[in-house]
Design a protein around this motif. Structure first.
Motif, PDB file in Angstrom:
ATOM      1  N   TYR A  23       0.859  -1.188   0.000  1.00 51.47           N
ATOM      2  CA  TYR A  23       0.000   0.000   0.000  1.00 51.47           C
ATOM      3  C   TYR A  23       0.888   1.227   0.000  1.00 51.47           C
ATOM      4  O   TYR A  23       1.758   1.360   0.874  1.00 51.47           O
ATOM      5  N   ILE A  24       0.686   2.121  -0.940  1.00 53.00           N
ATOM      6  CA  ILE A  24       1.449   3.369  -0.970  1.00 53.00           C
ATOM      7  C   ILE A  24       0.469   4.511  -0.785  1.00 53.00           C
ATOM      8  O   ILE A  24      -0.290   4.841  -1.699  1.00 53.00           O
ATOM      9  N   PRO A  25       0.434   5.137   0.381  1.00 54.76           N
ATOM     10  CA  PRO A  25      -0.558   6.192   0.603  1.00 54.76           C
ATOM     11  C   PRO A  25      -0.120   7.501  -0.044  1.00 54.76           C
ATOM     12  O   PRO A  25       1.028   7.684  -0.419  1.00 54.76           O
ATOM     13  N   GLY A  26      -1.078   8.419  -0.144  1.00 61.11           N
ATOM     14  CA  GLY A  26      -0.776   9.729  -0.718  1.00 61.11           C
ATOM     15  C   GLY A  26      -1.866  10.081  -1.689  1.00 61.11           C
ATOM     16  O   GLY A  26      -2.596   9.227  -2.175  1.00 61.11           O
ATOM     17  N   SER A  27      -2.011  11.353  -1.948  1.00 60.69           N
ATOM     18  CA  SER A  27      -3.037  11.765  -2.888  1.00 60.69           C
ATOM     19  C   SER A  27      -2.553  12.953  -3.698  1.00 60.69           C
ATOM     20  O   SER A  27      -2.868  14.093  -3.343  1.00 60.69           O
ATOM     21  N   PRO A  28      -1.835  12.763  -4.743  1.00 63.20           N
ATOM     22  CA  PRO A  28      -1.270  11.486  -5.136  1.00 63.20           C
ATOM     23  C   PRO A  28       0.047  11.225  -4.433  1.00 63.20           C
ATOM     24  O   PRO A  28       0.673  12.164  -3.967  1.00 63.20           O
ATOM     25  N   PRO A  29       0.489   9.978  -4.343  1.00 62.62           N
ATOM     26  CA  PRO A  29       1.809   9.737  -3.756  1.00 62.62           C
ATOM     27  C   PRO A  29       2.869  10.378  -4.631  1.00 62.62           C
ATOM     28  O   PRO A  29       2.807  10.285  -5.845  1.00 62.62           O
ATOM     29  N   SER A  30       3.816  11.065  -4.009  1.00 61.50           N
ATOM     30  CA  SER A  30       4.841  11.746  -4.787  1.00 61.50           C
ATOM     31  C   SER A  30       5.774  10.709  -5.412  1.00 61.50           C
ATOM     32  O   SER A  30       5.782   9.546  -4.988  1.00 61.50           O
ATOM     33  N   PRO A  31       6.565  11.095  -6.404  1.00 61.78           N
ATOM     34  CA  PRO A  31       7.480  10.125  -7.008  1.00 61.78           C
ATOM     35  C   PRO A  31       8.401   9.467  -5.985  1.00 61.78           C
ATOM     36  O   PRO A  31       8.701   8.280  -6.104  1.00 61.78           O
ATOM     37  N   LEU A  32       8.810  10.205  -4.969  1.00 63.22           N
ATOM     38  CA  LEU A  32       9.665   9.592  -3.949  1.00 63.22           C
ATOM     39  C   LEU A  32       8.910   8.488  -3.225  1.00 63.22           C
ATOM     40  O   LEU A  32       9.463   7.414  -2.956  1.00 63.22           O
ATOM     41  N   ALA A  33       7.652   8.750  -2.902  1.00 60.50           N
ATOM     42  CA  ALA A  33       6.860   7.730  -2.220  1.00 60.50           C
ATOM     43  C   ALA A  33       6.679   6.504  -3.105  1.00 60.50           C
ATOM     44  O   ALA A  33       6.733   5.356  -2.640  1.00 60.50           O
ATOM     45  N   LEU A  34       6.491   6.725  -4.388  1.00 58.54           N
ATOM     46  CA  LEU A  34       6.320   5.595  -5.302  1.00 58.54           C
ATOM     47  C   LEU A  34       7.602   4.798  -5.408  1.00 58.54           C
ATOM     48  O   LEU A  34       7.580   3.563  -5.402  1.00 58.54           O
ATOM     49  N   ILE A  35       8.737   5.491  -5.491  1.00 62.83           N
ATOM     50  CA  ILE A  35      10.016   4.772  -5.550  1.00 62.83           C
ATOM     51  C   ILE A  35      10.188   3.954  -4.288  1.00 62.83           C
ATOM     52  O   ILE A  35      10.561   2.772  -4.314  1.00 62.83           O
TER      53      ILE A  35
END
Lengths: 269, 485, 637
Positions: free
Chosen positions: A232-244
């Motif tokens: 699960y990757i939270p965020g709205s939207p998850p930033s590129p750092l969060a996705l990495i």
């Protein structure tokens, strides 16, 4: 063609030093909230909870639960209740269980940070992970951030993560958006078309819990109502750092201790 | 210029047919048609002076506006599918998938996929020698979900059938239950990359309904944020266009420019998509624009050099010339909006034709081309980036002092219809609020430029080549989430 | 000889039976005919090793008609026999058609056995006219067009034979063969005569329509024994015109290459399966002329070994084409009968519903596509090796011609491969394209027997060339006075192009090798975990739109070629309502022939005006001629 090569050489290297080192300050953005390090205060917390459009803040008798899986990062809570909620980090929050996104704090007591990662991922994907993205009805912003992963500043290829077109070549299924009723079959068909072993990654609040649109007759309460989710990757939207961060954890890469990732207690700015 | 109709002057047209004909005669541009319930619909057209004129029509069968305004057809289909409105002489087949209704109407409490999805409409071309290629809804790359069915002869596309609505979230159904305070938060997330424009249109509608005036500093900050959104969206669309012509280095540089712009926005507002700034009555907090003008100038220099390099690349310009032709007559009859319309000679821009906020005091260029091909759409976007960066500089350097926000009303007027608009990245965004007798929202309509332009896209793909399709679609640069809502 | 005559008798009996016996015993004439053909084939093989035998028939107007069986005739008897199994499928035809078909086959065998010019012509006409009768039963106009082209050819043949006869003083082939005076006019007439049957460029216009309307097995006979008969005639009669001038070889080379290329270009974009195979036959006719031309060029430059190789390749090509095209057309004919469709884009999905037909078609089509180890591959390899050895020639012009011919042949081979593979895969594989049509039923026992027999013969021709080639060397050696023994098939399993140092290939080894390797690969996959499998639907972007309309079709597969060669094809796309049609320009049929016939009409129209129909004008003509004659007599006398 030489003109373009010359331009590129003149512009130089833009790639962020994340994840080897902490990212540059400009790369941070789109923060999610955290519970105040000193602990929440009751009356304020109720104000914050009523302001939350998705019900991510649950106030009960003993304290407050903040569910990052529902949080859309609107900031109304830390605006209304600055003593109970603060601006938190924008990355480093990915979890492998839904419970890993819920932070709990009793009144006046510092919050408990949930264990985020509880399983050992197979070593199979450590060097290369192929991701098939399916848009289950998102608002379009997550797709922007996913596309930016291949921009020079983030350059996902250097980390061995690739986006593929064919689900037959994919290891991970990345789903964004609340799964709309029109996309349910398509999502299931894509999942079936992937060979085992495979992963499902839910990126964004909409994908984790349905976000603002949950509960209508055409949207689900998150991807895990349709498929078994592994990350699960939270965020709205998850930033590129969060996705990495989320994708690297999914691929089984061990950040030398997960402590290079900021915890809920850190304030982003 | 705002539009607010109270119950007293909320005329329900007795003769919608002649009203529509009158507007057609005076050369009005069709903006939207939205169903309110099974017997009423609201129509909005824009006159030659740029003013938006709404009216409501009621009846068991409303007139078929598509004979007068071709773009009305898709709105009528949506009104029927979602709200049950019926139109004279049009039969919708309930056994076939519509645009927004992919499943039969579910019974209350039933599971999400209780019934089988409706079958796709039968292919328009009978078999041999034509081959059908279904592209979607899961397409390649990190793109949004839609279905394009090509009728294909081997390199030659005979016809394209478009099926949208896979991303329909029933946002307009959810919006009326939000509080006035939360409306911009919802609007921002109806179409993420266009969040500021959608939130602006929504706030304009609420401010019109409540009769409040936004202070000048808030207007200026709103304009800065709106233009920043335009800049990073255009960089992204240009990058996708360049990537579709396989000029990978050029595409990477466009995405780098986009990233710089988004980081600039994040430094300014705290969010990469500039969310959490626009609020009802003004802006939520102050923004520090001290270094903004300098950053915008630097960005403008970089962007100019980049665009010049692209124009000098013959391979790139060749692929775009005469690709995806949208004839100006067709664009005008449709009322195409945004960069797509401006590339085909339709010179509309809500910032200039129906000015709002800080745009009332600014003079700026609106680029219009006649060619109607992918190259014209690309050039429109390049020019708009430069204009937006200029506007950001100008407004940041002349930022007025003052309050940031006027307090929002606790409730809205009863039985009213309020209109709000803004110029979004892909065309004008129009918001319509309808309240009931208790002052609660009964209906919210939010229509972006993509909603209006998407049904026009297949026109440019019929009788073309498969190799041009990707470039053509990238040159339109439309948002599916904004269409499907 | 007696054996051959026995075979002929069986076939004649079969023809009689076909005409007289009612439909209930429909298989009987077919069985009789196949037996007769087999007997004739055995006779042919025996004749390869025996000296020439002759039988006099009766005298007709001062000409002694005779039948002669020498090694060349024997080789072609064998080739004709390879096509005999197709006669088994004649049971489907109407009674008159059955009989006519058998008469046509009888004519083929008689052609090969003819010993003098008159019986040759008689057999040729019998072959052609009987074929016309069969075709006319199915489609009048195309058959009529075929007959007219063939009659033009027969006229040319008649003239050629008459010229040779007048020079030799006797009609017998022995006399004609002793002429040794090459005549270019005769050469041209022979090329026109046999070219009309083979379908050389300009005279090929009748091919597609006739093949489209005639049943598959009949078309198989047209491509098989009748086609081989034309090759036989060309070889036999040209042999009487030795020594061959080099120029003839070059002319044949150019004509053959152009014909083959033209036909391949059209077969590539053809959407009708039978017409595709018709163009393939024309292409093979071009290749035959190409090989014959190369033979003459080599012979003219004293490269007798290569000339001998050329003729052996020609004979092998005849055998290959008879059996491969026969199998392909028999299979496609069965498909047409079961489904009622010829157009490729309306077929599909036959692998499971018609397994026998599909397997037979697969073998035939693969052989036509020159896929190893089939006979088509052997032929193509030989042709390439023949052309590549142009360096042994002395004359630069001849060498250049052979090089260019080789390059064009390579282009043509590649396009031909695409065309044939398209034909097979679109028609037989995938899903059935016509939704709602009932599943077709497998062909009956007569067709299945034909398939099995032809497949076995194809296997023999493909995998046992080291047996066949020494047989074919015999007539060639006798004809060109060259010792070929062991130079092409040296006794091991290999084949050499006359010079063993140049190249070697072996379809026999490939036929054994490829299945072994494939089997090992399959075993390795299975052992490595191919056991755990999960069946999932095809990936169509999760659209759920995976019906038959979504798979590739014949037009879509080759449309890029249509666009690429747009100045040749001048393609047009027409849209009527919800139907789309594509069209290419047929230069001969659409442009040249109408222009020719229009001009002819105009000219004859003018001439017709001379026939005013009034007595006064006619008497004026007589008066005018009388006056002119008097004046002439005065002037001369």
């Amino acid at each position: 063609m030489f003109r373009w090569i010359a331009r590129g050489l003149r512009i130089g290297t833009l790639t962020t030093r994340f994840p080897r080192q902490a990212p540059e300050a400009e790369a941070l953005g789109s923060p999610l909230p955290g519970i105040h390090p000193r602990g929440p205060e009751r009356a304020e917390a109720l104000r914050g909870a009523s302001a939350c459009p998705t019900g991510a803040i649950d106030v009960d008798g003993d304290g407050v639960t903040l569910d990052l899986g529902r949080c859309i990062g609107c900031g109304l809570c830390w605006e209304r209740a600055p003593a109970s909620f603060v601006e938190g980090p924008s990355y480093g929050l990915a979890a492998d269980r839904r419970a890993g996104l819920r932070a709990r704090a009793r009144w006046g007591v510092p919050p408990e940070v949930p264990a985020r990662w509880t399983r050992q991922m197979p070593s199979l994907w450590r060097r290369s992970l192929h991701v098939r993205h399916v848009d289950g009805g998102s608002d379009g912003a997550v797709e922007f951030e996913l596309a930016q992963l291949n921009a020079p500043q983030y350059d996902l290829h250097r980390l061995g993560v690739f986006f593929t077109s064919s689900p037959r070549h994919a290891d991970a299924l990345l789903v964004t958006g609340p799964v709309t009723s029109a996309m349910v079959e398509a999502l299931r068909a894509t999942f079936e078309a992937m060979p085992a072993p495979k992963l499902v990654v839910a990126a964004g609040a909409d994908a984790i819990s349905g976000g603002l649109w949950a509960g209508s007759e055409v949207t689900s309460m998150g991807v895990d109502a349709v498929l078994p989710v592994d990350v699960y990757i939270p965020g709205s939207p998850p930033s590129p750092l969060a996705l990495i961060d989320g994708l690297l954890l999914a691929s089984g890469r061990r950040f030398a201790a997960l402590d290079r990732r900021p915890s809920l207690l850190e304030v982003a700015r | 210029m705002r539009a607010l109709l109270r119950k007293a002057d909320l005329r329900v047209e007795d003769d919608p047919t002649s009203e529509l004909e009158r507007r057609r005669r005076t050369g009005d541009r069709f903006v939207l048609l939205a169903g309110l319930d099974s017997e009423r619909a609201v129509y909005v057209t824009s006159g030659r002076d740029g003013a938006y004129e709404p009216f409501v029509a009621a009846g068991a069968h409303l007139p078929d506006a598509a004979t007068l305004f071709p773009s009305a057809a898709s709105y009528q289909a949506e009104a029927h599918e979602l709200w049950g409105t019926r139109f004279e002489g049009i039969e919708f087949d309930p056994g076939v998938r519509g645009t927004f209704r992919h499943r039969p109407v579910p019974s209350a409490g039933a599971a999400l996929e209780a019934d089988e999805p409706l079958p796709l409409p039968a292919p328009r071309l009978a078999g041999e020698p034509v081959v059908r290629i279904p592209f979607g809804p899961v397409r390649d790359g990190t793109v949004e979900s839609l279905l394009h069915r090509f009728h294909y002869l081997g390199e030659h596309i005979v016809e394209l059938e478009q099926q949208l609505g896979y991303k329909h979230r029933a946002a307009e159904g959810r919006l009326p239950r939000a509080s006035v305070e939360q409306l911009p938060v919802f609007a921002e997330r109806v179409s993420g990359p266009n969040g500021v424009a959608f939130a602006l249109a929504m706030c304009h509608a609420v401010e019109t309904a409540s009769g409040i005036t936004v202070p000048p500093r808030a207007d200026a900050l709103r304009a800065i944020v709106a233009e920043l959104e335009r800049v990073y969206n255009h960089f992204r669309d240009i990058g996708r266009l360049v990537a579709s012509t396989t000029l990978r280095v050029g595409a990477a540089q466009a995405h780098a420019l986009q990233e710089w712009t988004q980081r600039l926005g994040a430094g300014l507002t705290g969010h990469r998509f500039l969310r959490g700034v626009v609020a009802v009555g003004g802006v939520r907090r102050d923004l520090d624009v001290s270094g903004l003008a300098r950053e915008a100038s630097r960005l403008e220099v970089d962007a100019r050099a980049y665009f010049e390099a692209l124009e000098a690349t013959e391979l790139f310009v060749d692929r775009l010339e005469t690709t995806g032709m949208l004839a100006p007559e067709r664009a005008r009859a449709w009322g195409a909006v945004g960069p797509v319309g401006r590339a085909s000679g339709v010179a509309t821009d809500a910032r200039r034709d129906a000015p709002y906020g800080a745009y009332r005091d600014q003079a700026f260029r609106v680029p219009v081309f006649d060619a109607g091909d992918a190259l014209a759409r690309f050039r429109v976007r390049c020019e708009e980036v430069l204009v937006s960066l200029y506007l950001i500089r100008e407004i940041a350097e002349t930022l007025p002092e003052g309050s940031l926000r006027v307090s929002a009303p606790s409730s809205l007027p009863e039985d009213a219809l309020a209109l709000g608009w803004s110029e979004g990245v892909r065309g004008e965004v129009v918001a319509v609020l309808v309240t009931d007798g208790g002052g609660d929202l009964s209906r919210v309509v939010l229509r972006g430029g993509s909603r209006h332009n998407w049904p026009l896209f297949p026109d440019t793909v019929h009788d073309s080549f498969l190799m041009d399709y990707a470039i053509n679609e990238a040159s339109w640069g439309l948002s599916v989430a904004s269409h499907d809502r | 000889m007696t054996l051959a005559l026995a075979g002929l008798a069986l076939i004649a009996l079969a023809a009689l039976a076909a005409f007289v016996v009612p439909g209930v015993a429909a298989a009987v004439p077919g069985l009789l005919a196949v037996t007769g053909g087999a007997v004739a084939g055995v006779a042919g093989v025996l004749a390869l090793f025996a000296p020439m035998r002759e039988i006099g028939l009766w005298d007709l107007a001062g000409v002694h008609l005779r039948l002669a069986l020498d090694p060349l005739s024997g080789a072609f008897l064998l080739v004709m026999a390879l096509g005999a199994p197709l006669l088994l499928m004649s049971g489907h035809l109407a009674r008159a058609g059955r009989g006519a078909l058998l008469l046509s086959y009888l004519g083929c065998l008689l052609l090969v056995l003819a010993g003098d010019a008159v019986s040759f012509l008689f057999a040729w006409e019998m072959m052609g006219l009987a074929a016309y009768v069969v075709s006319a039963l199915y489609a009048g106009r195309p058959a009529y067009r075929m007959a007219s082209f063939l009659e033009v050819g027969t006229l040319a043949l008649l003239l050629a034979l008459a010229l040779m006869w007048s020079r030799a003083g006797s009609a017998s082939f022995a006399a004609l063969g002793a002429l040794h005076s090459p005549d270019t006019l005769v050469f041209l007439l022979l090329v026109i005569g046999f070219g009309a049957k083979l379908g050389v460029l300009g005279l090929h216009g009748w091919y597609p329509d006739v093949y489209a309307s005639t049943p598959g097995s009949v078309a198989g006979l047209y491509s098989g024994p009748i086609w081989a008969g034309a090759i036989y005639g060309l070889v036999r009669l040209l042999a009487f015109q030795r020594p061959w001038p080099l120029g003839w070889g070059l002319a044949l080379l150019v004509l053959g290459v152009l014909t083959a290329l033209w036909a391949t270009l059209y077969s590539l974009v053809e959407g009708d399966g039978k017409q595709l195979l018709a163009y393939s036959t024309v292409e093979n006719g071009g290749v035959a002329l190409l090989v014959l031309g190369a033979t003459i060029v080599f012979a003219g430059d004293q490269e007798v070994l290569l000339a001998g190789l050329g003729l052996v390749v020609l004979l092998y090509l005849a055998a290959h084409h008879t059996v491969s095209k026969g199998l392909a057309l028999a299979s496609f004919g069965a498909v047409e009968e079961a489904t009622g469709e010829r157009v490729l884009d309306r077929l599909g999905g036959l692998r499971l519903s018609m397994p026998w037909t599909s397997s037979a078609g697969l073998l035939g089509f693969l052989s036509l596509a020159a896929v190893p180890p089939f006979s088509g591959f052997v032929v193509e390899w030989f042709v390439f090796m023949l052309l590549f050895q142009e360096f042994r020639l002395g004359l630069l012009g001849a060498r250049l011609a052979l090089v260019v011919a080789g390059a064009v042949f390579a282009l043509m081979a590649a396009m031909g491969l695409v065309a044939v593979i398209k034909g097979y895969s679109v028609a037989y594989l995938g899903q059935a394209r016509r939704e709602g049509a009932p599943a077709p039923r497998e062909a009956g026992w007569s067709a299945r027997t034909t398939f099995v027999m032809l497949a076995l013969l194809l296997a023999g021709v493909s995998v046992l060339p080291f047996v066949l080639v020494p047989w074919l060397e015999r007539p060639v050696g006798a004809l060109l006075h060259v010792e070929l023994a062991g130079r092409i098939a040296p006794g091991n399993l290999q084949l050499n192009p006359a010079y063993s140092s140049f190249a070697a290939a072996s379809s026999t080894v490939l036929a054994a090798f490829v299945p072994i390797v494939a089997g090992l690969a399959a075993l390795a996959t299975w052992l490595a975990g191919g056991r755990s499998r999960r069946r999932v639907p095809a990936w169509v972007g999760a659209s759920g739109d995976a019906g038959p309309g979504v798979q590739y079709g014949a037009s879509a597969y080759t449309n890029p070629m249509r666009v690429f060669f747009t100045s040749f094809y001048r393609p047009q796309v027409e849209r009527e309502g919800n139907h789309v049609r594509t069209r290419v320009r047929r230069w001969f049929v659409d442009d040249l022939y109408p222009w020719l016939s229009g001009t002819l009409d105009a000219v004859t129209g003018r001439i017709t005006r001379l026939q005013a129909g009034r007595v006064t004008i006619y008497t004026t003509y007589i008066l005018a001629v009388f006056v002119v004659a008097l004046l002439l007599a005065r002037l001369i006398g």
